[in-house]
Design a protein around this motif. Structure first.
Motif, short mmCIF file in Angstrom:
data_model
loop_
_atom_site.label_atom_id
_atom_site.label_comp_id
_atom_site.label_asym_id
_atom_site.label_seq_id
_atom_site.Cartn_x
_atom_site.Cartn_y
_atom_site.Cartn_z
N PRO A 172 8.10 -0.02 3.54
CA PRO A 172 8.36 0.92 2.44
C PRO A 172 8.59 2.34 2.95
O PRO A 172 7.82 2.85 3.76
CB PRO A 172 7.08 0.85 1.60
N HIS A 173 9.65 2.96 2.46
CA HIS A 173 9.88 4.38 2.75
C HIS A 173 10.41 5.02 1.47
O HIS A 173 11.54 5.49 1.39
CB HIS A 173 10.85 4.58 3.93
N GLU A 280 6.62 0.74 -7.88
CA GLU A 280 6.01 2.07 -7.78
C GLU A 280 5.99 2.77 -9.14
O GLU A 280 5.09 3.55 -9.44
CB GLU A 280 6.78 2.92 -6.76
N HIS A 281 6.99 2.46 -9.96
CA HIS A 281 7.09 3.05 -11.30
C HIS A 281 6.51 2.13 -12.38
O HIS A 281 6.70 2.39 -13.57
CB HIS A 281 8.55 3.37 -11.62
N GLY A 282 5.80 1.09 -11.98
CA GLY A 282 5.15 0.22 -12.94
C GLY A 282 6.07 -0.71 -13.69
O GLY A 282 5.72 -1.22 -14.76
N VAL A 283 7.26 -0.98 -13.13
CA VAL A 283 8.29 -1.77 -13.83
C VAL A 283 8.45 -3.13 -13.16
O VAL A 283 8.63 -3.21 -11.94
CB VAL A 283 9.63 -1.00 -13.81
N PRO A 284 8.42 -4.23 -13.92
CA PRO A 284 8.72 -5.55 -13.34
C PRO A 284 10.17 -5.61 -12.84
O PRO A 284 11.01 -4.81 -13.25
CB PRO A 284 8.51 -6.52 -14.51
N VAL A 285 10.44 -6.59 -11.98
CA VAL A 285 11.76 -6.72 -11.38
C VAL A 285 12.29 -8.13 -11.61
O VAL A 285 11.59 -9.12 -11.37
CB VAL A 285 11.71 -6.41 -9.87
N ILE A 286 13.52 -8.20 -12.11
CA ILE A 286 14.25 -9.47 -12.22
C ILE A 286 15.26 -9.48 -11.08
O ILE A 286 16.16 -8.64 -11.04
CB ILE A 286 14.95 -9.60 -13.58
N ALA A 287 15.10 -10.41 -10.13
CA ALA A 287 15.92 -10.38 -8.92
C ALA A 287 16.40 -11.77 -8.56
O ALA A 287 15.84 -12.78 -8.98
CB ALA A 287 15.10 -9.81 -7.76
N ALA A 336 1.66 -1.21 -7.12
CA ALA A 336 2.41 -0.45 -6.10
C ALA A 336 2.09 -1.02 -4.73
O ALA A 336 0.96 -1.45 -4.45
CB ALA A 336 2.05 1.02 -6.17
N VAL A 337 3.07 -1.01 -3.84
CA VAL A 337 2.91 -1.58 -2.51
C VAL A 337 2.06 -0.67 -1.63
O VAL A 337 2.11 0.57 -1.75
CB VAL A 337 4.30 -1.81 -1.86
N ASP A 338 1.26 -1.26 -0.76
CA ASP A 338 0.53 -0.53 0.26
C ASP A 338 1.39 -0.50 1.52
O ASP A 338 1.61 -1.55 2.14
CB ASP A 338 -0.81 -1.22 0.55
N PRO A 339 1.90 0.65 1.93
CA PRO A 339 2.84 0.67 3.06
C PRO A 339 2.20 0.47 4.42
O PRO A 339 2.89 0.13 5.39
CB PRO A 339 3.46 2.06 2.96
N GLU A 340 0.89 0.68 4.55
CA GLU A 340 0.26 0.74 5.87
C GLU A 340 0.44 -0.53 6.71
O GLU A 340 0.84 -0.45 7.87
CB GLU A 340 -1.23 1.09 5.74
N PRO A 341 0.14 -1.73 6.18
CA PRO A 341 0.31 -2.91 7.04
C PRO A 341 1.76 -3.16 7.45
O PRO A 341 2.02 -3.64 8.56
CB PRO A 341 -0.24 -4.06 6.19
N PHE A 342 2.69 -2.81 6.58
CA PHE A 342 4.11 -2.97 6.90
C PHE A 342 4.51 -2.06 8.07
O PHE A 342 5.19 -2.49 9.01
CB PHE A 342 4.98 -2.67 5.69
N TRP A 343 4.07 -0.80 8.01
CA TRP A 343 4.45 0.13 9.06
C TRP A 343 3.73 -0.18 10.37
O TRP A 343 4.30 0.02 11.46
CB TRP A 343 4.17 1.58 8.62
N SER A 344 2.50 -0.65 10.31
CA SER A 344 1.79 -1.03 11.52
C SER A 344 2.54 -2.14 12.26
O SER A 344 2.76 -2.08 13.49
CB SER A 344 0.37 -1.48 11.18
N ALA A 345 2.96 -3.17 11.52
CA ALA A 345 3.70 -4.28 12.13
C ALA A 345 5.06 -3.80 12.64
O ALA A 345 5.53 -4.23 13.71
CB ALA A 345 3.87 -5.41 11.12
#
Length: 353
Positions: A172-173, A280-287, A336-345
């Motif tokens: 995440p950025h 991050e904005h509290g909105v569900p995603v249809i993907a 909301a996503v926690d960016p820390e584990p993603f950036w560590s990896a």
């Protein structure tokens, strides 16, 4: 370790610039001596039809940034490479094959005095030109390692080079935001970001059920008039709001606050920040189930997943989303996503190459 990252950063906009900037901050926080070598002129306008720069940063600018690269000055490319010979690691942020000539000039100036890694946002573009593969092959064969954002992209890279190829999910950025949250069901969906054919806006327009509105906000890389014509042909003019052009960071929260869901009807994808941006904005995603999109949406918990390229299946998913109580239930599952584990990896994978 002395690390030089060559890539876009503020005042350039968009995900590539945000990623370069955040990567510099993250590596610096790990104790490395980091500099960004960026551009004062990155692309000719005919190769990048959208707005290239912005007047206000979308996140924290990185203070140690040089802006001397210019697409019109090959001598400057070589000079940059010579200047970076004292680095331990040079990271080339590759967003488009159009960058390859400049990167080859930098590598020539570098003269293998420092380890060079190509960080590929996409190994090959979604919409390809005949010159894309030869250019990327020329670049990837001259670096010491390649970092990609998915297994599929890694396979593309391995077909072009014998250098080591690593894989790390795009972390995440997200731009700085004070997200507005809404508890109202608006019966309005949002399509957000640069509009290109592979992102499937035409499928979403054909799938839009009666009684549901849509906001399309983002730069059109061609196809605006065709989109207007399709909206008219489908009789959607009173329900589809087109907002072509760059969306400033300050305007993003309001767009999401008016939407019940973000829709990503992509025909293909590698990695994208948009699922996380929606959450991050509290909105569900249809993907659609393409690339990393399916990895970031938990079907039936914080959004819905559908097969790509099928307007009928997409329409059914939207109708399912608007079943009684469903928008509220899915919204309650969004975190909301926690960016820390993603950036560590991610930083570990980069530094291991």
């Amino acid at each position: 370790m002395r690390v030089a990252i060559v890539g876009p950063t503020y005042p350039y906009k968009g995900g590539g610039a945000q990623h370069t900037t955040e990567l510099a901050h993250r590596l610096s926080a790990l104790g490395h001596d980091v500099v960004i070598e960026s551009w004062r002129a990155q692309y000719p306008s005919f190769l990048y039809p959208g707005q290239q720069t912005i007047s206000a940063p979308e996140g924290r600018p990185y203070p140690r940034t040089e802006r001397r690269l210019d697409w019109r000055r090959p001598d400057g490319w070589v000079a940059t490479g010579r200047r970076l010979r004292s680095a331990d690691l040079v990271v080339l942020a590759v967003l488009s094959p159009v960058q390859v000539p400049a990167y080859l000039g930098i590598l020539y100036g570098l003269g293998r005095r420092a380890r060079a890694v190509a960080l590929c946002h996409n190994v090959l573009p979604h919409e390809r030109k005949p010159y894309d593969r030869p250019l990327m092959r020329a670049l990837l064969r001259r670096v010491d390692g390649v970092l990609t954002h998915s297994g599929q992209q890694a396979e593309l890279a391995r077909a072009l080079t014998s250098a080591p190829v690593g894989v790390a999910g795009l972390p995440p950025h997200l731009p700085s935001t004070h997200a507005e949250r809404s508890t109202t069901v608006h019966r309005r969906l949002l399509f957000f970001g640069i509009v290109r054919p592979y992102k499937g806006l035409d499928l979403l327009l054909r799938a839009l059920p009666e009684g549901v509105s849509l906001t399309v906000a983002g730069e059109f890389w061609g196809g605006l008039e065709e989109t207007k014509a399709l909206v008219a042909e489908l009789g959607l003019a009173d329900r589809v709001e087109l907002r072509p052009g760059y969306v400033a960071a300050g305007d993003v929260p309001g767009l999401f606050a008016r939407a019940d869901a973000l829709v990503l009807p992509y025909r293909s994808a590698t990695a994208s920040q948009n699922v996380w941006l929606g959450h991050e904005h509290g909105v569900p995603v249809i993907a659609t189930r393409v690339g990393a999109l399916a990895d970031h949406v938990t079907d039936g918990v914080d959004g819905l997943l559908v097969e790509p390229g099928d307007a009928g299946a997409l329409r059914a998913a939207i109708e399912r989303f608007y079943a009684s109580g469903e928008p509220e239930r899915l919204r309650s599952g969004v975190k909301a996503v926690d960016p820390e584990p993603f950036w560590s990896a991610y930083t570990s994978a980069l530094l291991a190459l």
